[in-house]
Design a protein around this motif. Structure first.
Motif: not given
Length: 265
Positions: A136-165
């Motif tokens: 859901f979050c990725l799809e909605t992020l795309y819709e937001f970027l589409q609204e901003k005319h940024q949907n064809e550009l590369l966006t980085h999504v940062v997560f905190e490490c939780r463990g290798k697996r």
């Protein structure tokens, strides 16, 4: 917009920081918090670098004398470590100023709350709640970027490490969704980035502060929730800037499974 000489991809004007609240496992349900919350905090890079980063460091200098303290919602709530306040007045002032910092600085919030208790017995009950929320979050992020005319550009999504697996599983699912396995049926122009828990990232710290208040509001909507009162004006919503604080249900905030009265967007 900036280009990466190695990939020749053009970067978008936005950066996304992610955190979660609750256990994503389905085996044991906490009766007091039977939900899993994923929160995406979307910042415009110029505003983030010019204002948010400096404001958060100034806040730390004021309250701790240095900027090495990492803000964690759990530690603040439980008053652990640097957050062992000398008095109720000191804690009240600290929380009020932190809320004001969040209120003042702009970011867009996209979040999904998985009600694990309601999920049991449904066809999706064997799905990983983290992965359901991520979709859901990725799809909605795309819709937001589409609204901003940024949907064809590369966006980085940062997560905190939780463990290798856990990180390997998340990266596999993230890339699978970006390769077209999503509700939109398209390739998503996102790149996953993992940050070590020791990294002093203002964006990750702010994401850490927002996830639990969202979950608590869904569980107990009639209970006073000062933090959520601030956050509801951050949600991606229908109607744009003129409708902030409204129209975010099932838009920037998805609750799954939905209540019977809710209609999916």
């Amino acid at each position: 917009m900036k280009t990466n000489e190695n990939s020749n991809r053009v970067f978008s004007d936005y950066i996304v920081y992610v955190d979660e609240s609750g256990d994503h496992g389905m085996q044991n349900l906490d009766p007091n918090y039977p939900v899993f919350v994923l929160a995406f905090c979307i910042f415009h890079k110029r505003h983030y670098s010019d204002q948010v980063v400096s404001a958060l460091h100034q806040f730390k200098f004021k309250h701790f004398g240095h900027d090495l303290v990492v803000l964690h919602e759990h530690d603040i709530r439980k008053e652990k470590g640097a957050f062992s306040f000398k008095s109720r007045q000191q804690k009240t002032m600290f929380l009020a100023e932190l809320s004001q910092l969040i209120h003042t600085h702009n970011f867009i919030l996209v979040s999904c709350v998985i009600n694990k208790a309601r999920l049991k017995g449904l066809p999706d009950q064997n799905e990983n709640p983290y992965h359901l929320a991520l979709g859901f979050c990725l799809e909605t992020l795309y819709e937001f970027l589409q609204e901003k005319h940024q949907n064809e550009l590369l966006t980085h999504v940062v997560f905190e490490c939780r463990g290798k697996r856990e990180d390997d599983e998340l990266e596999l699912e993230f890339r699978r969704m970006c390769d077209g396995t999503n509700r939109l049926g398209i390739d998503l122009p996102f790149e996953i980035v993992f940050a070590d828990k020791k990294v002093d990232s203002p964006g990750l710290q702010l994401a850490d502060l927002v996830a639990r208040p969202v979950g608590l509001n869904v569980l107990r909507p009639d209970q006073p929730n000062t933090a959520f009162d601030v956050l509801k004006e951050k949600f991606y919503c229908s109607g744009g800037r003129r409708n902030v604080g409204k129209g975010y249900e099932n838009w920037g905030l998805k609750i799954y499974p939905p209540q019977k009265s809710e209609k999916p967007r």
